[in-house]
Design a protein around this motif. Structure first.
Motif, PDB file in Angstrom:
ATOM      1  N   THR A 168       0.674  10.929  -0.825  1.00 23.50           N
ATOM      2  CA  THR A 168      -0.578  10.370  -1.323  1.00 23.50           C
ATOM      3  C   THR A 168      -0.424   8.862  -1.454  1.00 23.50           C
ATOM      4  OG1 THR A 168       0.052  10.554  -3.655  1.00 23.50           O
ATOM      5  CG2 THR A 168      -0.996  12.488  -2.644  1.00 23.50           C
ATOM      6  N   GLY A 169      -1.549   8.172  -1.640  1.00 28.01           N
ATOM      7  CA  GLY A 169      -1.497   6.724  -1.795  1.00 28.01           C
ATOM      8  C   GLY A 169      -0.606   6.303  -2.944  1.00 28.01           C
ATOM      9  N   LYS A 170      -0.718   7.007  -4.066  1.00 21.40           N
ATOM     10  CA  LYS A 170       0.068   6.663  -5.246  1.00 21.40           C
ATOM     11  C   LYS A 170       1.566   6.871  -5.010  1.00 21.40           C
ATOM     12  CE  LYS A 170      -3.197   5.347  -7.994  1.00 21.40           C
ATOM     13  NZ  LYS A 170      -3.292   3.918  -8.383  1.00 21.40           N
ATOM     14  N   ILE A 171       1.920   7.948  -4.304  1.00 22.94           N
ATOM     15  CA  ILE A 171       3.332   8.208  -4.028  1.00 22.94           C
ATOM     16  C   ILE A 171       3.890   7.166  -3.061  1.00 22.94           C
ATOM     17  CG2 ILE A 171       4.940   9.829  -2.947  1.00 22.94           C
ATOM     18  CD1 ILE A 171       3.318  12.107  -4.117  1.00 22.94           C
ATOM     19  N   ILE A 172       3.103   6.827  -2.027  1.00 25.60           N
ATOM     20  CA  ILE A 172       3.548   5.785  -1.086  1.00 25.60           C
ATOM     21  C   ILE A 172       3.756   4.474  -1.830  1.00 25.60           C
ATOM     22  CG2 ILE A 172       2.920   4.445   0.956  1.00 25.60           C
ATOM     23  CD1 ILE A 172       1.246   6.860   1.870  1.00 25.60           C
ATOM     24  N   GLU A 173       2.812   4.159  -2.726  1.00 29.48           N
ATOM     25  CA  GLU A 173       2.907   2.941  -3.535  1.00 29.48           C
ATOM     26  C   GLU A 173       4.206   2.926  -4.344  1.00 29.48           C
ATOM     27  OE1 GLU A 173       0.471   1.133  -7.375  1.00 29.48           O
ATOM     28  OE2 GLU A 173      -0.549   2.483  -5.988  1.00 29.48           O
ATOM     29  N   GLU A 174       4.533   4.070  -4.934  1.00 27.60           N
ATOM     30  CA  GLU A 174       5.746   4.174  -5.753  1.00 27.60           C
ATOM     31  C   GLU A 174       7.011   3.995  -4.918  1.00 27.60           C
ATOM     32  OE1 GLU A 174       7.933   7.583  -8.519  1.00 27.60           O
ATOM     33  OE2 GLU A 174       5.763   7.681  -8.181  1.00 27.60           O
ATOM     34  N   VAL A 175       7.047   4.618  -3.725  1.00 24.62           N
ATOM     35  CA  VAL A 175       8.241   4.527  -2.881  1.00 24.62           C
ATOM     36  C   VAL A 175       8.409   3.114  -2.325  1.00 24.62           C
ATOM     37  CG1 VAL A 175       9.341   5.378  -0.772  1.00 24.62           C
ATOM     38  CG2 VAL A 175       8.216   6.981  -2.329  1.00 24.62           C
ATOM     39  N   ILE A 176       7.298   2.462  -1.966  1.00 23.35           N
ATOM     40  CA  ILE A 176       7.381   1.071  -1.486  1.00 23.35           C
ATOM     41  C   ILE A 176       7.976   0.172  -2.572  1.00 23.35           C
ATOM     42  CG2 ILE A 176       5.973  -0.955  -0.933  1.00 23.35           C
ATOM     43  CD1 ILE A 176       4.159   0.862   0.699  1.00 23.35           C
ATOM     44  N   LYS A 177       7.550   0.400  -3.804  1.00 25.71           N
ATOM     45  CA  LYS A 177       8.079  -0.403  -4.913  1.00 25.71           C
ATOM     46  C   LYS A 177       9.573  -0.158  -5.097  1.00 25.71           C
ATOM     47  CE  LYS A 177       7.246  -1.601  -9.749  1.00 25.71           C
ATOM     48  NZ  LYS A 177       6.418  -1.346 -10.948  1.00 25.71           N
ATOM     49  N   THR A 178       9.994   1.109  -4.925  1.00 30.73           N
ATOM     50  CA  THR A 178      11.417   1.454  -5.093  1.00 30.73           C
ATOM     51  C   THR A 178      12.264   0.910  -3.947  1.00 30.73           C
ATOM     52  OG1 THR A 178      10.816   3.480  -6.273  1.00 30.73           O
ATOM     53  CG2 THR A 178      13.038   3.362  -5.387  1.00 30.73           C
ATOM     54  N   ARG A 179      11.765   1.061  -2.712  1.00 31.54           N
ATOM     55  CA  ARG A 179      12.559   0.657  -1.536  1.00 31.54           C
ATOM     56  C   ARG A 179      12.619  -0.848  -1.349  1.00 31.54           C
ATOM     57  NH1 ARG A 179      11.878   3.952   4.023  1.00 31.54           N
ATOM     58  NH2 ARG A 179      13.479   2.409   4.507  1.00 31.54           N
ATOM     59  N   TRP A 180      11.458  -1.525  -1.516  1.00 32.12           N
ATOM     60  CA  TRP A 180      11.392  -2.941  -1.154  1.00 32.12           C
ATOM     61  C   TRP A 180      10.988  -3.849  -2.324  1.00 32.12           C
ATOM     62  CZ3 TRP A 180       8.618   0.345   2.599  1.00 32.12           C
ATOM     63  CH2 TRP A 180       9.436   0.691   3.691  1.00 32.12           C
TER      64      TRP A 180
END
Length: 363
Positions: free
Chosen positions: A114-126
């Motif tokens: 979902t958008g929220k999960i992608i947002e969370e992973v982007i914050k964690t990875r980069w």
């Protein structure tokens, strides 16, 4: 001439409004459309602000857009001019992540991006913060779309579809003690569901599943009232003719308690819905001593026409709202618990609009 006077000189094209409302699912676009429609219905600005949940300045900006560009202007997406934060290499890594991996690979107990999960992973990875609206723009630029495969039924009979629509329209003229019910079945497993996911445009996402493991299954039987939107749901180990008959007898018995004396039930052409089921159903009514207290008429939807069955839309919503976002390790007992209190998935207005959509399906 002030805004109110300018609005009064415009006639709202309800047909165009309806098409745009169905086409655009984003909440911010629908709020704009609802606001303008309510203003045309002579509601005050204060009333409209309370209905759609906005402040006066926002409402005025929507009115100005409508006066200048019409309904088309209201549905124009918001474009953010902020510079992109993901560099080209990170974008390709993001694309690979969505196509090849799942949230569970990043410690998030879900299978769906979902958008929220992608947002969370982007914050964690980069260590970057992007709003989901910006993420969707980036995914579109990468050639990704959110989709699920569907079947195209070539064997449908257009004349049968027209006749069915005509019959349903007549049946909508109900007496207070009458019901019009659409019925269908579905199955749930303790396995990954075929959910929406990110994929290259014009392709479909693949869902990994270990089919050698023994699966548990439940059969869902769902009816929806074509006026109130009330859902009648049972989960059973089997869905044979006798199970369907018993379910429909339960439905009739409960409807009697609501002072209903006539039910028209729309079924598809599944083999478990034919003469054997109807005979067993009558026997169940006789055994319960209610066969002379309620009139039941069966109507079959056209063959190869699932889109003409209102219950199909309810089942789709049921999966989206209750099943697709369950933990990846979900058990059949957890699924049963998630579905046990389902009563309404659409309100009466949404039911009406869905039926109108069915009536306008290309034939």
């Amino acid at each position: 001439m002030n805004r109110t006077e300018q609005l009064a000189k415009i006639t709202l094209n309800l047909s165009e409004w309806q098409k745009l409302y169905y086409k655009h699912q984003q909440e911010y676009i629908r709020r704009r459309l609802e606001a303008i429609k309510n203003l045309h219905e002579k509601k005050t600005r204060k009333e409209v602000m309370e209905i759609v949940g906005c402040v006066e300045q926002t409402l005025i900006s929507w009115i100005d857009i409508y006066l200048e560009k019409g309904l088309a202007g209201l549905v124009a997406p918001i474009r953010h001019q902020k510079p992109q934060k993901l560099n080209p290499e990170q974008k390709e890594q993001l694309k690979t992540m969505l196509l090849k991996q799942k949230p569970i690979d990043y410690g998030i107990d879900r299978y769906i991006w979902t958008g929220k999960i992608i947002e969370e992973v982007i914050k964690t990875r980069w260590n970057l913060e992007l709003k989901d609206s910006r993420i969707y723009q980036i995914l579109d630029s990468l050639g990704l779309s959110h989709q699920k495969a569907h079947r195209d039924y070539e064997n449908a009979n257009p004349e049968a579809q027209k006749e069915f629509v005509s019959t349903i329209k007549k049946l909508q003229e109900l007496q207070p003690q009458d019901k019009l019910i659409f019925y269908d079945e579905f199955a749930v497993y303790d396995r990954p569901s075929l959910y929406y996911g990110w994929a290259e445009k014009n392709t479909k996402p693949e869902v990994p599943s270990n089919e050698k493991r023994q699966r548990q299954k439940l059969n869902g039987m769902l009816s929806v009232d074509a006026v109130s939107g009330e859902v009648y749901l049972q989960l059973q180990p089997q869905s044979k003719a006798e199970d369907v008959a018993a379910y429909l007898a339960d439905l009739c018995q409960d409807s009697l308690q609501e002072n209903c004396t006539k039910i028209d039930i729309v079924l598809d052409n599944n083999s478990t819905h034919k003469q054997k089921m109807k005979g067993l159903f009558h026997d169940y009514l006789v055994a319960r001593e209610i066969d002379d207290k309620i009139e039941v008429n069966f109507l079959h939807s056209p063959a190869y026409s699932p889109d003409f069955n209102l219950a199909e839309y309810e089942i789709h919503l049921l999966r989206l709202q209750k099943l697709h976002h369950l933990p990846s390790t979900v058990t059949i007992e957890q699924i049963q618990l998630a579905l046990e209190d389902v009563k309404y998935l659409m309100n009466p207005e949404q039911i009406f609009r869905t039926l109108e959509h069915i009536f306008r399906l290309p034939i």
